[in-house]
Design an enzyme around this catalytic site. Structure first.
Site, PDB file in Angstrom:
ATOM      1  N   LYS A 139       0.861  -1.189   0.000  1.00 53.06           N
ATOM      2  CA  LYS A 139       0.000   0.000   0.000  1.00 53.06           C
ATOM      3  C   LYS A 139       0.892   1.232   0.000  1.00 53.06           C
ATOM      4  O   LYS A 139       1.676   1.454   0.924  1.00 53.06           O
ATOM      5  CB  LYS A 139      -0.901  -0.012   1.240  1.00 53.06           C
ATOM      6  CG  LYS A 139      -1.757   1.229   1.364  1.00 53.06           C
ATOM      7  CD  LYS A 139      -2.723   1.125   2.520  1.00 53.06           C
ATOM      8  CE  LYS A 139      -3.524   2.406   2.662  1.00 53.06           C
ATOM      9  NZ  LYS A 139      -4.506   2.301   3.758  1.00 53.06           N
TER      10      LYS A 139
ATOM     11  N   LYS B 252      -2.002  -1.535  -3.997  1.00 51.24           N
ATOM     12  CA  LYS B 252      -2.887  -0.379  -3.932  1.00 51.24           C
ATOM     13  C   LYS B 252      -2.091   0.910  -3.968  1.00 51.24           C
ATOM     14  O   LYS B 252      -1.143   1.015  -3.185  1.00 51.24           O
ATOM     15  CB  LYS B 252      -3.689  -0.472  -2.622  1.00 51.24           C
ATOM     16  CG  LYS B 252      -4.569   0.723  -2.332  1.00 51.24           C
ATOM     17  CD  LYS B 252      -5.057   0.672  -0.917  1.00 51.24           C
ATOM     18  CE  LYS B 252      -5.872   1.938  -0.692  1.00 51.24           C
ATOM     19  NZ  LYS B 252      -6.227   2.121   0.675  1.00 51.24           N
TER      20      LYS B 252
HETATM   21  C1  PBG Z   1      -7.120   3.192   5.492  1.00 49.21           C
HETATM   22  C2  PBG Z   1      -7.564   3.120   4.084  1.00 49.21           C
HETATM   23  C3  PBG Z   1      -7.489   4.136   3.134  1.00 49.21           C
HETATM   24  C4  PBG Z   1      -8.005   3.617   1.964  1.00 49.21           C
HETATM   25  C5  PBG Z   1      -8.392   2.314   2.217  1.00 49.21           C
HETATM   26  N1  PBG Z   1      -8.091   2.016   3.531  1.00 49.21           N
HETATM   27  C6  PBG Z   1      -7.066   5.539   3.284  1.00 49.21           C
HETATM   28  C7  PBG Z   1      -5.685   5.871   3.609  1.00 49.21           C
HETATM   29  O1  PBG Z   1      -4.795   5.039   3.705  1.00 49.21           O
HETATM   30  O2  PBG Z   1      -5.479   7.069   3.809  1.00 49.21           O
HETATM   31  C8  PBG Z   1      -8.103   4.362   0.666  1.00 49.21           C
HETATM   32  C9  PBG Z   1      -8.997   3.776  -0.342  1.00 49.21           C
HETATM   33  C10 PBG Z   1      -9.307   4.663  -1.494  1.00 49.21           C
HETATM   34  O3  PBG Z   1      -8.720   5.738  -1.705  1.00 49.21           O
HETATM   35  O4  PBG Z   1     -10.201   4.276  -2.228  1.00 49.21           O
HETATM   36  N2  PBG Z   1      -8.046   2.697   6.370  1.00 49.21           N
END
Ligand code: PBG
Length: 330
Positions: free
Chosen positions: A200, A253
């Site tokens: 991520k 991601k």
């Molecule tokens: C954190 C989380 C995020 C997203 C999914 N889980 C936000 C972040 O890391 O700031 C983002 C998903 C998206 O942008 O569609 N709980």
């Protein structure tokens, strides 16, 4: 003369593209709504169906309206949802993430009451629940990795208890998958799957999600725990670690800007691989399509096809419902 020139072309690739039937038969990649995962925002309250400003077509639901939405998704062939909670109040330790009376357990039960076969995934993180908006508890201005782990495990156990089929840790804390696996097993949830948000990245494409969930960090950023977008080899180490810690599925991601990472992960690992087509990627397509600058459904189809072509088995996407309907001709 011209005929002579043409006859030297032995391989005419266009022969393979000459009509719809041939093109369809020879398609190397296909889209199937059964491989889409629909993200859903669930908040406290009742009778809530409110559109997210930065994500046209995406809504927040309450526990009493999310079941109907699940039925709508099932009706167009979608088999799985990923639930995000927006609590009534936030505090420094994200208590509502692991409260048995929280919004996520209620939503999980409501979805299963409405569509028992729906594969319910629950995002496990503290950022939507902490007043400071970081993904874990703080020590000074830093996120305390190890003190966050038991809280993530507690949240995962609560979601498993409510019936989540899959828990999906997205906090990017080291050791989170192992901590959650141990917690689940200890409480008798050895059949609950873990989908790691393994690679991520610290991406600007989460902007619309953060406004939807009210989870933007109140100071600093997430670069000390989410990955540097410059790094692809490091993603392989993250994925390998998650698999070793017990992740059943792994994720990259965002997806569009990181197709090379998906492709490399596909070559190296045999675990189910998931691509997350994130909120900013969705918002770009929606904004352009609302301005008449491109055909939104065709663009979404092309994007999801690319994520699958790169090697993802499942795609988490806000386009899920609209695209599934479009594909069915509904
Ligand atoms: C954190 C989380 C995020 C997203 C999914 N889980 C936000 C972040 O890391 O700031 C983002 C998903 C998206 O942008 O569609 N709980």
């Amino acid at each position: 003369m011209e005929g002579g020139m043409a006859s030297r072309i032995g391989q005419r690739m266009r022969r393979l593209r000459n009509n719809d039937v041939l093109r369809g038969m020879l398609s190397e990649t296909r889209l199937d709504a059964g491989e889409f995962v629909a993200p859903v925002f669930v908040r406290h309250g009742r009778h809530v169906v409110e559109e997210v400003g930065a994500m046209p077509g995406v809504h927040r639901y309450s526990h009493d309206t999310v079941g109907r939405y699940a039925a709508q998704l099932a009706d167009c062939g979608i088999k799985s949802m990923l639930i995000f909670g927006i609590p009534k109040s936030k505090d420094s330790v994200g208590s509502h993430a692991y409260a048995s009376s929280g919004v996520v357990p209620a939503a999980i039960r409501a979805v299963h009451d409405s569509v028992p076969s729906m594969v319910v995934m629950a995002d496990v993180c503290l950022c939507e629940y902490t007043a400071h908006g970081h993904c874990g508890v703080l020590k000074g201005r830093n996120v305390d990795n190890d003190r966050t782990l038991p809280l993530l495990a507690r949240a995962a156990v609560q979601y498993a208890k409510a019936g989540a089929d899959v828990v999906a840790p997205s906090a990017m804390m080291d050791g989170q998958v192992a901590a959650i696996r141990a917690g689940l097993d200890l409480h008798g949830y050895e059949d609950t799957l873990i989908m790691g948000y393994s690679a991520k990245y610290a991406s600007s494409f989460y902007g619309p999600f953060r406004s939807a969930a009210g989870s933007a960090p109140s100071f600093g950023n997430r670069r000390s725990y989410q990955m540097n977008p410059a790094n692809a080899r490091e993603a392989m180490r993250e994925i390998e670690l998650d698999i070793r810690e017990g992740a059943d599925m792994v994720m990259v991601k965002p997806a569009i800007g990181f197709l090379d990472v998906i492709s490399e992960a596909r070559k190296r690992f045999d675990a189910p691989l998931v691509g997350y087509n994130v909120s900013g990627e969705y918002a770009m397509v929606k904004a352009a399509s609302q301005n008449g600058w491109l055909d939104g459904m065709a663009a979404a189809e092309e994007i999801l096809m690319s994520i699958k072509r790169a090697g993802a088995d499942l795609v988490i996407t806000y386009h899920a419902e609209e695209l599934a309907r479009h594909m069915k001709g509904k």
